[in-house]
Design a protein around this motif. Sequence first.
Motif, PDB file in Angstrom:
ATOM      1  N   GLU A 281       0.802  -1.214   0.000  1.00 59.68           N
ATOM      2  CA  GLU A 281       0.000   0.000   0.000  1.00 59.68           C
ATOM      3  C   GLU A 281       0.840   1.272   0.000  1.00 59.68           C
ATOM      4  O   GLU A 281       0.355   2.343  -0.372  1.00 59.68           O
ATOM      5  CB  GLU A 281      -0.917  -0.008   1.227  1.00 59.68           C
ATOM      6  CG  GLU A 281      -1.878  -1.191   1.238  1.00 59.68           C
ATOM      7  CD  GLU A 281      -2.530  -1.388   2.596  1.00 59.68           C
ATOM      8  OE1 GLU A 281      -2.142  -0.653   3.536  1.00 59.68           O
ATOM      9  OE2 GLU A 281      -3.407  -2.249   2.719  1.00 59.68           O
ATOM     10  N   TRP A 282       2.113   1.166   0.382  1.00 52.70           N
ATOM     11  CA  TRP A 282       2.926   2.366   0.531  1.00 52.70           C
ATOM     12  C   TRP A 282       3.149   3.130  -0.770  1.00 52.70           C
ATOM     13  O   TRP A 282       3.141   4.368  -0.763  1.00 52.70           O
ATOM     14  CB  TRP A 282       4.264   2.008   1.176  1.00 52.70           C
ATOM     15  CG  TRP A 282       4.124   1.762   2.647  1.00 52.70           C
ATOM     16  CD1 TRP A 282       4.224   0.576   3.301  1.00 52.70           C
ATOM     17  CD2 TRP A 282       3.809   2.738   3.654  1.00 52.70           C
ATOM     18  NE1 TRP A 282       4.001   0.727   4.643  1.00 52.70           N
ATOM     19  CE2 TRP A 282       3.739   2.062   4.896  1.00 52.70           C
ATOM     20  CE3 TRP A 282       3.582   4.110   3.630  1.00 52.70           C
ATOM     21  CZ2 TRP A 282       3.465   2.710   6.083  1.00 52.70           C
ATOM     22  CZ3 TRP A 282       3.299   4.759   4.821  1.00 52.70           C
ATOM     23  CH2 TRP A 282       3.239   4.060   6.025  1.00 52.70           C
TER      24      TRP A 282
ATOM     25  N   ILE B 251       0.070   5.277  -1.262  1.00 55.97           N
ATOM     26  CA  ILE B 251       0.026   6.332  -0.248  1.00 55.97           C
ATOM     27  C   ILE B 251       1.055   7.414  -0.563  1.00 55.97           C
ATOM     28  O   ILE B 251       0.765   8.613  -0.477  1.00 55.97           O
ATOM     29  CB  ILE B 251       0.267   5.733   1.148  1.00 55.97           C
ATOM     30  CG1 ILE B 251      -0.897   4.790   1.516  1.00 55.97           C
ATOM     31  CG2 ILE B 251       0.397   6.837   2.193  1.00 55.97           C
ATOM     32  CD1 ILE B 251      -0.688   4.041   2.813  1.00 55.97           C
TER      33      ILE B 251
ATOM     34  N   LEU C   3      -7.097  11.881   1.998  1.00 51.60           N
ATOM     35  CA  LEU C   3      -6.923  10.820   3.005  1.00 51.60           C
ATOM     36  C   LEU C   3      -8.165   9.941   3.058  1.00 51.60           C
ATOM     37  O   LEU C   3      -8.062   8.717   3.196  1.00 51.60           O
ATOM     38  CB  LEU C   3      -6.653  11.445   4.378  1.00 51.60           C
ATOM     39  CG  LEU C   3      -5.295  12.135   4.563  1.00 51.60           C
ATOM     40  CD1 LEU C   3      -5.219  12.792   5.940  1.00 51.60           C
ATOM     41  CD2 LEU C   3      -4.150  11.134   4.396  1.00 51.60           C
TER      42      LEU C   3
ATOM     43  N   VAL D 123      -8.099   7.545   0.111  1.00 50.77           N
ATOM     44  CA  VAL D 123      -7.139   6.454   0.335  1.00 50.77           C
ATOM     45  C   VAL D 123      -7.735   5.420   1.289  1.00 50.77           C
ATOM     46  O   VAL D 123      -7.649   4.209   1.039  1.00 50.77           O
ATOM     47  CB  VAL D 123      -5.813   7.004   0.908  1.00 50.77           C
ATOM     48  CG1 VAL D 123      -4.903   5.855   1.319  1.00 50.77           C
ATOM     49  CG2 VAL D 123      -5.114   7.877  -0.122  1.00 50.77           C
TER      50      VAL D 123
END
Length: 546
Positions: A162-163, A166, A382, A385
Amino acid sequence: MPRVNTVEVTIFVLFFLLVTVLGFLASRWRRGDTLMHLDEWGLGGRSFGSWITWFLIGGDIYTAYTFVAVPALVFGAGAAGFFAVPYTVVVYPLIFLVVIRLWSVSHVRGFVTPADFVRSRFDSPTMALLVAITGIVATMPYIALQLVGIEAVLKTMGVTGEWPIIAAFVILAVYTYNSGLRAPALIAFVKDILIYLTIIVAVIVIPSKLGGWEAIFGAADAKFTAAKSGGVLLGQAGQLQYATLALGSALALFLYPHSITGTLAAKNRDVLKRNMSALPIYSLALGFIALLGFMAIAAGTTPVGTDANTIVPRLFQDMFPSWFAGIAFAAVGIGALVPAAIMSIAAANLFTRNIYKEYLRRDASPAQEAKVAKIASLVVKLGAVAAILLIDPQFSIDLQLIGGVIILQTLPSVAIGLYTRWLHRGALIAGWVAGMGAGMLMLYNVPRVGPGGVVLREHWGGSAFSLGKLGLDTTYTVYAGFLALLVNLLVTVVVTVVLRAMHVDDGVDGTSPSDYTAEREDPSVRDLPDPLSDEPLTGPATTPRH
């Protein structure tokens, strides 16, 4: 899971760095004295000409949804997936006269959001609040859809976790915070050039490798005939769903806050007229993009794992050398960043003008509004996400279709309100409640059906509502948003008749007929106020805007 392709990742990262630099440089591009004003930060100074507006609106409308979700739906469902093509054809004539009227009244009265217009037109803070909340909620799944596109590309290149997603949105959030609408406007040039390059190459090279279009359509027909699902021709049972979905999606498209933001950033009505005439060029590209789903069938392309959204990236990886696949992946990635930025700005404008200023701090200065909008844009990203990490739809297009059901409920107050004030403000609220309730109930009762008619999930399975659930003896389905809008309109009209018969007060119209046809040169079109002043942001100014 495929191994990491170093060449693809390198090219993808290089283009991502390029647009990041452009995003930060955009704060100095065509800027006024300061960005601390919603007209500057959120609407680019309301000064974009024909070319910039064309790329901005095109980059806003034709998103990662175009490149990933539509071909994935065509790959899985056949002809039904082509609904996006007719709806983008009919939408421009439908909204041609709507957007220029909204542009005029917004520039005369200083409106930044559609909720600003509703607040003034119907003298209803409550309806304006509902429009603002609806716009924000409908925008969230649309932003999440852009994340789906980036995720599909990363998976195909072998990048997991997921990074990376993000990190991409953190960078997006920072340069959007810094540059406002100018960032996606500038980046849209790069995005569209890459997309057109990719599509032109794809429609020439891929069919030649697969034996021509006859072989492509033959393979698609064989697949759907064997599976007894979908097809290259639309079956009779699916025609009503197809028609209502196309029409409903067309009506919804320019009700989205981000679409309205792009139109209000134009410098005059003529810019919008030219763009509404030229934007159908994108629809031609969309038709070829949809055909990528059939090409993937002919090529024997398989998705990464069970993620159907990776079909097109995998097709590019199979058909092209790594360096060109990297360019194509960059087109998809940037095609996600541009609309995501505009959407977050539009949602932030709604929160700032119609929630924060209206209910929390009425005396907020323009500079304070801009500051709050910047922070709100970060929060919206945010939220998107978080949404994509929690939601796992089979077809990512469902995210956009659900958002369409929601945003359609603002059509009576926003689109119809631009032409008439006959609808009573109390009736608009009642219609919104009825339409939204009906829409959510229908979406809840749509099951997810897999191959062979197996029910994979009982609820929230899409937007195709079965008319059989209404007691009708039929297997036909219809777009839930279309039915919900009909409920909304029916309730609104009936309640309007009742309230007007009872002589219930309807408030005062804060606009005048001449507002809706004002040109940029008219004295009533307001100038940008001083961002440090306490000048109200509604009401005509006495000097023309320059």
